[in-house]
Design a protein around this motif. Structure first.
Motif, PDB file in Angstrom:
ATOM      1  N   THR A 111      72.021 -24.971  63.712  1.00 13.04           N
ATOM      2  CA  THR A 111      72.915 -23.818  63.813  1.00 13.04           C
ATOM      3  C   THR A 111      73.951 -23.839  62.700  1.00 13.04           C
ATOM      4  OG1 THR A 111      72.630 -23.679  66.206  1.00 13.04           O
ATOM      5  CG2 THR A 111      74.597 -22.644  65.275  1.00 13.04           C
ATOM      6  N   ALA A 112      74.533 -24.997  62.441  1.00 13.56           N
ATOM      7  CA  ALA A 112      75.518 -25.110  61.366  1.00 13.56           C
ATOM      8  C   ALA A 112      74.883 -24.844  60.008  1.00 13.56           C
ATOM      9  CB  ALA A 112      76.153 -26.500  61.392  1.00 13.56           C
ATOM     10  N   ALA A 113      73.663 -25.339  59.802  1.00 10.92           N
ATOM     11  CA  ALA A 113      72.964 -25.109  58.530  1.00 10.92           C
ATOM     12  C   ALA A 113      72.703 -23.630  58.310  1.00 10.92           C
ATOM     13  CB  ALA A 113      71.651 -25.887  58.515  1.00 10.92           C
ATOM     14  N   GLU A 114      72.321 -22.937  59.363  1.00 11.22           N
ATOM     15  CA  GLU A 114      72.034 -21.508  59.252  1.00 11.22           C
ATOM     16  C   GLU A 114      73.288 -20.697  58.961  1.00 11.22           C
ATOM     17  OE1 GLU A 114      68.168 -21.352  62.259  1.00 11.22           O
ATOM     18  OE2 GLU A 114      70.170 -20.889  63.017  1.00 11.22           O
ATOM     19  N   GLN A 115      74.446 -21.221  59.349  1.00 10.51           N
ATOM     20  CA  GLN A 115      75.702 -20.504  59.146  1.00 10.51           C
ATOM     21  C   GLN A 115      76.385 -20.857  57.824  1.00 10.51           C
ATOM     22  OE1 GLN A 115      77.882 -21.520  62.696  1.00 10.51           O
ATOM     23  NE2 GLN A 115      76.768 -20.061  63.972  1.00 10.51           N
ATOM     24  N   GLU A 116      75.891 -21.854  57.133  1.00 18.19           N
ATOM     25  CA  GLU A 116      76.501 -22.225  55.856  1.00 18.19           C
ATOM     26  C   GLU A 116      76.355 -21.090  54.845  1.00 18.19           C
ATOM     27  OE1 GLU A 116      76.147 -27.102  55.514  1.00 18.19           O
ATOM     28  OE2 GLU A 116      74.632 -25.841  54.568  1.00 18.19           O
ATOM     29  N   GLU A 117      77.379 -20.936  54.022  1.00 14.93           N
ATOM     30  CA  GLU A 117      77.342 -19.899  52.990  1.00 14.93           C
ATOM     31  C   GLU A 117      76.929 -20.449  51.635  1.00 14.93           C
ATOM     32  OE1 GLU A 117      81.125 -17.978  52.967  1.00 14.93           O
ATOM     33  OE2 GLU A 117      80.879 -17.119  54.979  1.00 14.93           O
ATOM     34  N   TRP A 118      76.951 -21.764  51.480  1.00 15.94           N
ATOM     35  CA  TRP A 118      76.593 -22.354  50.188  1.00 15.94           C
ATOM     36  C   TRP A 118      75.106 -22.184  49.909  1.00 15.94           C
ATOM     37  CZ3 TRP A 118      79.095 -26.324  53.466  1.00 15.94           C
ATOM     38  CH2 TRP A 118      80.495 -26.309  53.319  1.00 15.94           C
ATOM     39  N   VAL A 119      74.803 -21.858  48.659  1.00 12.39           N
ATOM     40  CA  VAL A 119      73.420 -21.705  48.221  1.00 12.39           C
ATOM     41  C   VAL A 119      73.242 -22.482  46.924  1.00 12.39           C
ATOM     42  CG1 VAL A 119      71.654 -20.111  47.392  1.00 12.39           C
ATOM     43  CG2 VAL A 119      73.155 -19.432  49.279  1.00 12.39           C
ATOM     44  N   ILE A 120      72.223 -23.302  46.871  1.00 10.70           N
ATOM     45  CA  ILE A 120      71.876 -24.027  45.649  1.00 10.70           C
ATOM     46  C   ILE A 120      70.611 -23.381  45.094  1.00 10.70           C
ATOM     47  CG2 ILE A 120      71.251 -26.260  44.643  1.00 10.70           C
ATOM     48  CD1 ILE A 120      72.805 -27.609  46.881  1.00 10.70           C
ATOM     49  N   GLU A 121      70.805 -22.575  44.060  1.00  9.45           N
ATOM     50  CA  GLU A 121      69.737 -21.701  43.569  1.00  9.45           C
ATOM     51  C   GLU A 121      68.508 -22.490  43.147  1.00  9.45           C
ATOM     52  OE1 GLU A 121      69.580 -18.637  43.896  1.00  9.45           O
ATOM     53  OE2 GLU A 121      71.645 -18.039  44.322  1.00  9.45           O
ATOM     54  N   GLN A 122      68.696 -23.636  42.497  1.00  8.18           N
ATOM     55  CA  GLN A 122      67.553 -24.381  41.994  1.00  8.18           C
ATOM     56  C   GLN A 122      66.663 -24.888  43.133  1.00  8.18           C
ATOM     57  OE1 GLN A 122      70.482 -27.061  40.266  1.00  8.18           O
ATOM     58  NE2 GLN A 122      69.228 -28.803  40.920  1.00  8.18           N
ATOM     59  N   TRP A 123      67.264 -25.104  44.295  1.00  9.60           N
ATOM     60  CA  TRP A 123      66.472 -25.556  45.446  1.00  9.60           C
ATOM     61  C   TRP A 123      65.880 -24.383  46.199  1.00  9.60           C
ATOM     62  CZ3 TRP A 123      70.335 -29.850  47.432  1.00  9.60           C
ATOM     63  CH2 TRP A 123      70.343 -30.886  46.485  1.00  9.60           C
ATOM     64  N   GLU A 124      66.505 -23.216  46.098  1.00  7.10           N
ATOM     65  CA  GLU A 124      65.923 -22.021  46.697  1.00  7.10           C
ATOM     66  C   GLU A 124      64.700 -21.556  45.909  1.00  7.10           C
ATOM     67  OE1 GLU A 124      66.715 -20.479  49.504  1.00  7.10           O
ATOM     68  OE2 GLU A 124      68.331 -21.892  49.940  1.00  7.10           O
ATOM     69  N   ALA A 125      64.682 -21.848  44.627  1.00  8.32           N
ATOM     70  CA  ALA A 125      63.576 -21.420  43.774  1.00  8.32           C
ATOM     71  C   ALA A 125      62.415 -22.387  43.807  1.00  8.32           C
ATOM     72  CB  ALA A 125      64.066 -21.248  42.328  1.00  8.32           C
ATOM     73  N   ALA A 126      62.584 -23.540  44.470  1.00  6.69           N
ATOM     74  CA  ALA A 126      61.520 -24.533  44.521  1.00  6.69           C
ATOM     75  C   ALA A 126      60.307 -23.964  45.248  1.00  6.69           C
ATOM     76  CB  ALA A 126      62.001 -25.793  45.236  1.00  6.69           C
ATOM     77  N   VAL A 127      59.130 -24.362  44.788  1.00  9.11           N
ATOM     78  CA  VAL A 127      57.817 -23.981  45.313  1.00  9.11           C
ATOM     79  C   VAL A 127      57.427 -22.578  44.860  1.00  9.11           C
ATOM     80  CG1 VAL A 127      56.348 -23.695  47.324  1.00  9.11           C
ATOM     81  CG2 VAL A 127      58.136 -25.394  47.346  1.00  9.11           C
TER      82      VAL A 127
END
Length: 220
Positions: free
Chosen positions: A204-220
């Motif tokens: 739940t806490a992870a889903e509510q976090e606002e931080w985004v690390i673009e390089q890890w979102e682009a993985a795969v």
């Protein structure tokens, strides 16, 4: 005690350290430091004064003791509250649990590289490398053996929730994120981990976090 962790969405080692301290039953304050941000740079500089592997999370502070590395944190907590809270009482089960935790701590490099933890994300993979496939098969084999030999007392790897579950919990999140197909026994185990109260709190806490690390979102 104070536990310093990284982003709950991305930091698998932080999840392990956090679950270890929760399992101890000891009170602790939690400090989340966003990975790769300005606070992260400041923390690395500060931590360099007290521990050699500076800039890594989790880190547990307990008076004069500074403990980094998730397995070291688990063992530190086990020493304080009793090892039976983390490890099976049966000698054979305890030996297997220790080996599984050690293997998780040092292995599965292909899986870690190709399937970074990202609790919020759902991805359909085009495929896995042979190395990652080998890691998945190995993990499922260990889960099957632990459940068959030592899991009769409950839904977790060794029956009751313990060190092995703490260390394989991030693998459960990865299998969910990337839609890894698993047999029925593994689905039941993953559901038990996913629905554990502490995991629900973390997710739940992870889903509510606002931080985004673009390089890890682009993985795969």
């Amino acid at each position: 005690m104070k536990l310093i962790i990284g982003n709950k969405n991305y930091s698998s080692w932080s999840l392990r350290g956090w679950l270890a301290v929760k399992q101890s039953g000891l009170h602790f304050d939690e400090l989340t430091v966003p990975l790769l941000g300005e606070e992260w740079d400041r923390m690395k500089q500060d931590m360099g004064e007290v521990q050699p592997s500076s800039g890594k999370v989790p880190v547990l502070w307990d008076d004069d003791a500074v403990v980094w590395d998730s397995l070291a944190i688990l063992e530190y907590c086990a020493d304080k509250v009793g090892r039976e809270r983390f490890w099976p009482k049966d000698e054979a089960a305890r030996g297997m649990a220790r080996a599984m935790v050690a293997e998780m701590h040092s292995g599965y490099q292909a899986l870690r590289k190709e399937l970074p933890m990202n609790i919020r994300r759902r991805v359909e993979l085009p495929g896995l490398s042979d190395g990652a496939k080998h890691d998945v098969v190995r993990i499922l084999g260990l889960w099957a053996e632990a459940r068959a030999r030592h899991g009769s007392a409950g839904p977790y790897l060794f029956g009751t929730f313990g060190a092995a579950d703490i260390f394989y919990a991030p693998i459960v999140t990865r299998f969910v994120t990337y839609g890894i197909g698993v047999p029925g026994f593994a689905q039941a185990y993953m559901q038990a981990i996913w629905e554990h109260d502490w995991m629900r709190e973390w997710i739940t806490a992870a889903e509510q976090e606002e931080w985004v690390i673009e390089q890890w979102e682009a993985a795969v």
